[in-house]
Design a protein around this motif. Structure first.
Motif, PDB file in Angstrom:
ATOM      1  N   GLN A   1      29.837 -14.287 -23.281  1.00 37.42           N
ATOM      2  CA  GLN A   1      31.030 -15.112 -23.305  1.00 37.42           C
ATOM      3  C   GLN A   1      31.765 -15.086 -21.968  1.00 37.42           C
ATOM      4  O   GLN A   1      32.335 -16.101 -21.542  1.00 37.42           O
ATOM      5  N   VAL A   2      31.770 -13.945 -21.284  1.00 34.22           N
ATOM      6  CA  VAL A   2      32.382 -13.870 -19.959  1.00 34.22           C
ATOM      7  C   VAL A   2      31.709 -14.857 -19.003  1.00 34.22           C
ATOM      8  O   VAL A   2      32.362 -15.575 -18.237  1.00 34.22           O
ATOM      9  N   ASN A   3      30.374 -14.915 -19.072  1.00 31.83           N
ATOM     10  CA  ASN A   3      29.638 -15.830 -18.210  1.00 31.83           C
ATOM     11  C   ASN A   3      29.951 -17.286 -18.544  1.00 31.83           C
ATOM     12  O   ASN A   3      30.147 -18.114 -17.645  1.00 31.83           O
ATOM     13  N   GLU A   4      29.996 -17.622 -19.833  1.00 28.96           N
ATOM     14  CA  GLU A   4      30.320 -18.990 -20.229  1.00 28.96           C
ATOM     15  C   GLU A   4      31.744 -19.366 -19.804  1.00 28.96           C
ATOM     16  O   GLU A   4      31.998 -20.495 -19.364  1.00 28.96           O
TER      17      GLU A   4
ATOM     18  N   GLY B   1      27.315 -21.357 -33.065  1.00 30.49           N
ATOM     19  CA  GLY B   1      26.317 -20.321 -33.306  1.00 30.49           C
ATOM     20  C   GLY B   1      26.843 -19.163 -34.128  1.00 30.49           C
ATOM     21  O   GLY B   1      28.035 -19.056 -34.439  1.00 30.49           O
ATOM     22  N   ILE B   2      25.923 -18.266 -34.486  1.00 32.33           N
ATOM     23  CA  ILE B   2      26.264 -17.108 -35.321  1.00 32.33           C
ATOM     24  C   ILE B   2      27.255 -16.194 -34.612  1.00 32.33           C
ATOM     25  O   ILE B   2      28.157 -15.629 -35.232  1.00 32.33           O
ATOM     26  N   ASN B   3      27.102 -16.036 -33.309  1.00 30.05           N
ATOM     27  CA  ASN B   3      27.965 -15.138 -32.551  1.00 30.05           C
ATOM     28  C   ASN B   3      29.290 -15.774 -32.145  1.00 30.05           C
ATOM     29  O   ASN B   3      30.139 -15.118 -31.536  1.00 30.05           O
ATOM     30  N   GLY B   4      29.461 -17.056 -32.453  1.00 32.35           N
ATOM     31  CA  GLY B   4      30.724 -17.713 -32.169  1.00 32.35           C
ATOM     32  C   GLY B   4      31.047 -17.837 -30.696  1.00 32.35           C
ATOM     33  O   GLY B   4      32.199 -17.660 -30.287  1.00 32.35           O
ATOM     34  N   VAL B   5      30.057 -18.148 -29.883  1.00 25.01           N
ATOM     35  CA  VAL B   5      30.266 -18.281 -28.449  1.00 25.01           C
ATOM     36  C   VAL B   5      30.808 -19.667 -28.133  1.00 25.01           C
ATOM     37  O   VAL B   5      30.330 -20.673 -28.664  1.00 25.01           O
ATOM     38  N   VAL B   6      31.827 -19.719 -27.262  1.00 27.95           N
ATOM     39  CA  VAL B   6      32.358 -20.985 -26.780  1.00 27.95           C
ATOM     40  C   VAL B   6      31.614 -21.328 -25.490  1.00 27.95           C
ATOM     41  O   VAL B   6      31.643 -20.562 -24.526  1.00 27.95           O
ATOM     42  N   ARG B   7      30.951 -22.472 -25.468  1.00 29.47           N
ATOM     43  CA  ARG B   7      30.105 -22.836 -24.335  1.00 29.47           C
ATOM     44  C   ARG B   7      30.933 -23.428 -23.196  1.00 29.47           C
ATOM     45  O   ARG B   7      32.043 -23.908 -23.387  1.00 29.47           O
ATOM     46  N   LYS B   8      30.353 -23.388 -22.006  1.00 28.84           N
ATOM     47  CA  LYS B   8      31.062 -23.789 -20.792  1.00 28.84           C
ATOM     48  C   LYS B   8      31.538 -25.238 -20.850  1.00 28.84           C
ATOM     49  O   LYS B   8      32.637 -25.562 -20.363  1.00 28.84           O
TER      50      LYS B   8
END
Length: 501
Positions: free
Chosen positions: A293-296, A436-443
């Protein structure tokens, strides 16, 4: 005219900086408006007190004192339990020393002005029982919103009426039945402590909620003009409620705001940016993101094309609140040099995408600060035009007081409820969609939301800026002489004075 007699009260917090800071700010406001009061703050501790709390003690008025209870060793607490559990267990283990401290303050032989009332954090409400034993008036100082208080006060009823997990409910939850003006909450947006009803977290919170009946009233860090529906609904339930906020740090605070690593360079950087052009990004004193998530987030901020000031903390793939109980120095995280060109700084930021630091420097797009920055000064700066926040209530109020619109990125505790209130109730922020399952917010989603908030031509962002400016004005009115919150605090003072006379 004779001076009124000194009235001494005790205020009990928990071993968490955000709660301690809020209680200290409340105590300073009480003493400013009613200087015949004296306050002794009592803080349980886990290990040594937080450095951030220690740094605040240098600027306290002489009639405000802080007492640290004997520390609870970390190895006495379950090491793999959530911070909320560790905090509550630490408070429970501190009850004998808390009782001794309150008995000493109550004793006429040891104090020229014995305490007449106790104000307790909701997670330290064992103090309510001790207050009753000592025949003291008792209040709960509630740092979060009135909506969160409504949930806590009604949780015993919800626990009886609902049999399944709250997150599995198909319909939104009406926290108070029949109050259609209040924002409804979906099960997954309830506080994390309520997401597993078989857990120790849930059981501890439920027991605390049942103890609220002992309180003589609730001092809530909100103001009537912002949460009229929740405040009115609770008063209809016959709860003695006093909205005395917003209690928040101002942009003139000093404390840790000077010296190496203090983040002072970021204020200098803001000085050369255009008005309302910078998005401030911070996840509070304890919030952490996964490495993915930090990278996104980094790539999304860059993709947005907007200027940003980002307070970066090393990622954690274990917990969103991994830093919450840590005792790292808020103003000096192993790296005293926040110069983006410094080799030491670059080495400490190896988790960021390759080439990211170099690109944002060449484009003069952003500034990175390690671990801590003078948030109130940043939010009150003319160059700050938005705040990507974890929705901690202290941060939310600071943003409202400064009139800064928000991007809501909740992580833990009651922050999802706060995000619902800010984005759906008050409509002063936007909330990016995770996938997604991990709930990542994309860039791409991050870049879209940032542009929607920051760009002047965006209708949604313009509406948000208009509404938060109205809320900022309402907050100022509430805290002025004769304002709703000032009157509410005077009512509390009158009750304490009458009780002590």
């Amino acid at each position: 005219m004779d001076k009124p007699p000194i009235i001494h009260i005790a205020a009990v917090s928990i071993p968490a900086f955000s709660h301690q800071a809020s209680l200290l700010e409340f105590s300073k406001r009480l003493l400013h408006l009613h200087p015949h009061f004296h306050v002794t703050c009592i803080f349980p501790t886990v290990g040594s007190p937080p450095d951030a709390t220690i740094s605040t003690l240098h600027s306290l008025p002489p009639s405000l004192h802080v007492t640290f209870l004997p520390p609870i060793p970390k190895h006495h607490l379950p090491q793999h339990s959530p911070p909320a559990v560790q905090i509550q267990l630490a408070v429970s283990l501190s009850v004998p020393s808390l009782r001794n401290a309150l008995e000493t303050l109550r004793s006429t032989s040891s104090s020229s002005s014995p305490i007449v009332a106790v104000i307790a954090d909701p997670f330290a409400n064992e103090a309510l029982e001790i207050a009753k034993e000592l025949d003291l008036l008792s209040f709960v100082y509630f740092p979060p919103s009135a909506m969160t208080l409504a949930l806590f006060l009604n949780l015993p009823r919800l626990d009886r009426e609902i049999s399944c997990e709250y997150r599995d409910l198909k319909e939104p939850i009406h926290i108070i039945p029949g109050e259609s003006s209040m924002v409804t909450i979906n099960g997954p947006d309830l506080p994390e402590h309520l997401q597993d009803r078989s857990s120790l977290s849930y059981d501890l919170l439920l027991q605390r909620c049942k103890r609220f009946d002992l309180a003589d009233g609730f001092l809530v860090n909100t103001f009537f003009e912002m949460e009229e529906a929740a405040i009115t609904a609770l008063q209809r339930q016959r709860f003695s409620l006093f909205p005395i906020g917003p209690i928040a740090q101002s942009g003139s605070e000093t404390g840790s705001g000077s010296g190496p690593g203090s983040g002072s360079g970021c204020v200098e950087w803001l000085e050369i940016q255009p008005p309302r052009s910078v998005l401030y990004v911070s996840f509070g004193s304890g919030g952490t993101l996964s490495e993915e998530q930090v990278n996104e987030l980094a790539l999304g901020l860059e993709l947005s094309g907007q200027k940003f000031l980002w307070v970066v903390r090393a990622p954690s793939n274990e917990s969103a609140n991994a830093a919450y109980l840590s005792n790292e120095k808020q103003s000096n995280n192993n790296n005293n040099n926040n110069d983006i060109d410094s080799d030491n700084f670059k080495d400490s930021m190896q988790f960021l995408p390759s080439g990211f630091l170099e690109r944002i420097r060449s484009k003069r797009q952003g500034m990175i600060v390690s671990s801590w920055a003078p948030q109130a000064r940043i939010l009150s700066h003319n160059s700050t035009g938005g705040f990507l926040t974890h929705c901690g209530w202290n941060s939310s109020l600071e943003s409202i007081v400064c009139g800064v619109p928000m991007i809501a990125w909740p992580l833990f505790a009651e922050q999802r409820m706060n995000a619902v209130l800010l984005t759906e109730g008050l409509k002063v922020g936007l909330r990016p969609k995770a996938e997604g399952i991990n709930g990542v917010v994309r860039k791409e989603e991050i870049a879209r939301v940032v542009r929607d908030l920051m760009e002047d031509g965006e209708e949604e962002g313009n509406g948000i800026r208009r509404r938060i400016e109205e809320l900022r004005e309402g907050a100022g009115c509430a805290m002025r002489e004769g304002g709703s919150s000032t009157k509410a605090l005077s009512q509390v003072v009158e009750r304490i004075e009458n009780f002590g006379s």
